[in-house]
Scaffold this motif. Structure first.
Motif, PDB file in Angstrom:
ATOM      1  N   VAL A 188     -99.739 -76.386 -18.539  1.00 19.08           N
ATOM      2  CA  VAL A 188    -100.465 -75.250 -19.111  1.00 19.08           C
ATOM      3  C   VAL A 188    -100.999 -74.325 -18.019  1.00 19.08           C
ATOM      4  O   VAL A 188    -100.931 -73.090 -18.143  1.00 19.08           O
ATOM      5  N   PHE A 189    -101.509 -74.880 -16.930  1.00 15.78           N
ATOM      6  CA  PHE A 189    -101.997 -74.022 -15.850  1.00 15.78           C
ATOM      7  C   PHE A 189    -100.849 -73.292 -15.159  1.00 15.78           C
ATOM      8  O   PHE A 189    -100.991 -72.121 -14.763  1.00 15.78           O
ATOM      9  N   GLY A 190     -99.720 -73.973 -14.997  1.00 15.90           N
ATOM     10  CA  GLY A 190     -98.563 -73.311 -14.413  1.00 15.90           C
ATOM     11  C   GLY A 190     -98.074 -72.164 -15.280  1.00 15.90           C
ATOM     12  O   GLY A 190     -97.716 -71.085 -14.767  1.00 15.90           O
ATOM     13  N   PHE A 191     -98.049 -72.346 -16.587  1.00 15.64           N
ATOM     14  CA  PHE A 191     -97.643 -71.280 -17.505  1.00 15.64           C
ATOM     15  C   PHE A 191     -98.621 -70.110 -17.458  1.00 15.64           C
ATOM     16  O   PHE A 191     -98.217 -68.947 -17.373  1.00 15.64           O
ATOM     17  N   HIS A 192     -99.920 -70.410 -17.500  1.00 19.00           N
ATOM     18  CA  HIS A 192    -100.930 -69.346 -17.459  1.00 19.00           C
ATOM     19  C   HIS A 192    -100.834 -68.541 -16.158  1.00 19.00           C
ATOM     20  O   HIS A 192    -100.903 -67.304 -16.171  1.00 19.00           O
ATOM     21  N   ASN A 193    -100.699 -69.234 -15.041  1.00 16.63           N
ATOM     22  CA  ASN A 193    -100.635 -68.537 -13.750  1.00 16.63           C
ATOM     23  C   ASN A 193     -99.371 -67.682 -13.636  1.00 16.63           C
ATOM     24  O   ASN A 193     -99.396 -66.576 -13.065  1.00 16.63           O
ATOM     25  N   ALA A 194     -98.253 -68.201 -14.178  1.00 19.81           N
ATOM     26  CA  ALA A 194     -97.006 -67.439 -14.105  1.00 19.81           C
ATOM     27  C   ALA A 194     -97.048 -66.201 -14.987  1.00 19.81           C
ATOM     28  O   ALA A 194     -96.457 -65.162 -14.651  1.00 19.81           O
ATOM     29  N   GLN A 195     -97.754 -66.280 -16.111  1.00 23.30           N
ATOM     30  CA  GLN A 195     -97.817 -65.165 -17.049  1.00 23.30           C
ATOM     31  C   GLN A 195     -99.032 -64.268 -16.830  1.00 23.30           C
ATOM     32  O   GLN A 195     -99.188 -63.264 -17.526  1.00 23.30           O
ATOM     33  N   GLY A 196     -99.908 -64.632 -15.897  1.00 22.29           N
ATOM     34  CA  GLY A 196    -101.116 -63.857 -15.673  1.00 22.29           C
ATOM     35  C   GLY A 196    -102.162 -64.018 -16.749  1.00 22.29           C
ATOM     36  O   GLY A 196    -103.008 -63.135 -16.942  1.00 22.29           O
TER      37      GLY A 196
END
Length: 304
Positions: free
Chosen positions: A166-174
Motif C-alpha cells: 500500500v505504501f509503495g502504491f501511494h508513493n508511486a501514485q503521489g
C-alpha cells in the motif's frame, strides 16, 4: 409467597463453593477446580474419563454461563469462514480490481487487502484459538506455544508485505499516506500486534524469562489478543468501504446505485464481521478455556 421463600434462599450465604450466595443465584465453581480429569456440569463435579470427554466436547463449567457447542465442529466452521474471507478478497481483487502485480500500479495495491485479511484476520484468529483446542490441555505446553508463535509470525510477515504494497502504491501514485480513519485503525492494529508478538516471545519463550514476568504479563497478553483482532476487523471493514467510495464514482457506476461489486464487497465485509465475532465469542466461552495449571513446567522457562 413462593417468590419470597425463593429469594430468601438466595439471600442465605453458605460457605461451600458451588452453593447459593447472597450475590448470585447461580452455583459458583471455585477457580482451578475444573482441571483435566474433572469437570463441572450444572454445579456437579464429574471426574475421570467422563470428565475428559465432557471437557473435550465443550461442557458448560457451571450453571449460569453462556451455552456452548463442541469445539472441533465449531473450529471447522471458523476455518470455512476464514477461507471464504480470503477467497472473497482475492476474487474481488482479481475480478473487479484488475488482478495482482508489483509495479506501483493499482494491481500492486490489491496485495494489500489480500495480505491483511489473510494475516491480521484469519491467521491471527487461528493463532489466538490455539489454546482452545482440547488436545492442548494435556501434556507439554511448549509445542502449542511454538505453534502460536509460528502462526502469529506468519501473520506478521503478511502484514509487512501488505504495508509495503500500500505504501509503495501511494508513493508511486503521489497519494498521501495515513490520512484516513482506516489507515489509523490499521496502523494501531499493526503496532499493537508487533508489540504483542515481541513481548509474548520475550515473556513466554526466552529461557531467561522470569516467572514473575509471565504471571504479570499473561492477562495483558490475553486482553490485547482480543483487542488486536477487534482493531483488525474495524480496519478491514472500513478499508473495504473506503475502496468502494474511491472506485465506484460517477465515472463508473455510483456506489449509491449498489452495483454487483458493491453487493459483493459489502458481503465480504459482513463475512469478516461474522468471522471475527465468532472468534471473540470462542475466546470468551468459559468451557473452552485451557484449565489453569500449577505444574513445574509452568513455573520454569519453556526453552531450557
Amino acid at each position: 409467597m413462593p417468590w419470597i421463600i425463593e429469594w430468601g434462599r438466595v439471600l442465605v450465604s453458605m460457605s461451600c463453593g458451588g452453593c447459593w450466595t447472597a450475590k448470585t443465584p447461580f452455583p459458583i465453581v471455585p477457580r482451578g477446580r475444573a482441571r483435566l480429569g474433572s469437570a463441572w456440569r450444572g454445579g456437579v463435579a464429574v471426574r475421570g474419563r467422563r470428565a475428559d470427554r465432557a471437557a473435550a466436547h465443550g461442557a458448560v463449567p457451571a450453571a449460569g454461563v453462556m451455552p456452548t457447542f463442541q469445539f472441533l465442529p465449531f473450529s471447522a466452521l471458523l476455518g470455512t469462514l476464514g477461507l471464504l474471507c480470503v477467497v472473497f478478497t482475492g476474487f474481488w481483487s482479481q475480478h473487479w480490481r484488475g488482478g495482482f502485480a508489483w509495479d506501483g500500479s493499482t494491481k500492486m495495491f490489491n496485495w494489500h487487502p489480500i495480505c491483511m485479511v489473510t494475516g491480521m484476520l484469519v491467521l491471527y484468529g487461528a493463532a489466538v484459538l490455539v489454546y482452545r483446542v482440547p488436545s492442548s490441555w494435556a501434556g507439554p505446553k511448549l509445542p502449542w506455544k511454538l505453534l502460536h508463535a509460528a502462526l502469529t509470525l506468519a501473520a506478521f510477515v503478511l502484514v509487512v508485505l501488505g504495508l509495503v504494497a500500500v505504501f509503495g502504491f501511494h508513493n508511486a501514485q503521489g497519494t498521501p499516506n495515513m490520512y484516513s480513519l482506516h489507515s489509523w485503525l490499521g496502523l494501531a492494529a499493526v503496532l499493537f500486534f508487533s508489540c504483542q508478538w515481541l513481548m509474548g516471545f520475550t515473556a513466554f519463550l526466552l529461557p531467561w524469562s522470569p516467572a514473575w514476568l509471565r504471571i504479570i504479563y499473561k492477562p495483558v497478553h490475553v486482553f490485547f489478543g482480543s483487542t488486536i483482532l477487534a482493531l483488525a476487523m474495524a480496519a478491514s471493514i472500513s478499508g473495504i468501504n473506503e475502496k468502494l467510495f474511491f472506485s465506484l464514482t460517477n465515472k463508473t457506476v455510483p456506489y449509491a446505485k449498489l452495483p454487483p461489486e458493491a453487493w459483493f464487497a459489502n458481503s465480504l465485509g459482513m463475512l469478516i464481521l461474522v468471522f471475527g465475532l465468532l472468534v471473540l465469542w470462542a475466546l470468551a466461552t468459559p468451557a473452552w478455556k485451557r484449565p489453569e495449571s500449577e505444574s513445574l513446567e509452568d513455573r520454569q522457562p519453556l526453552l531450557h
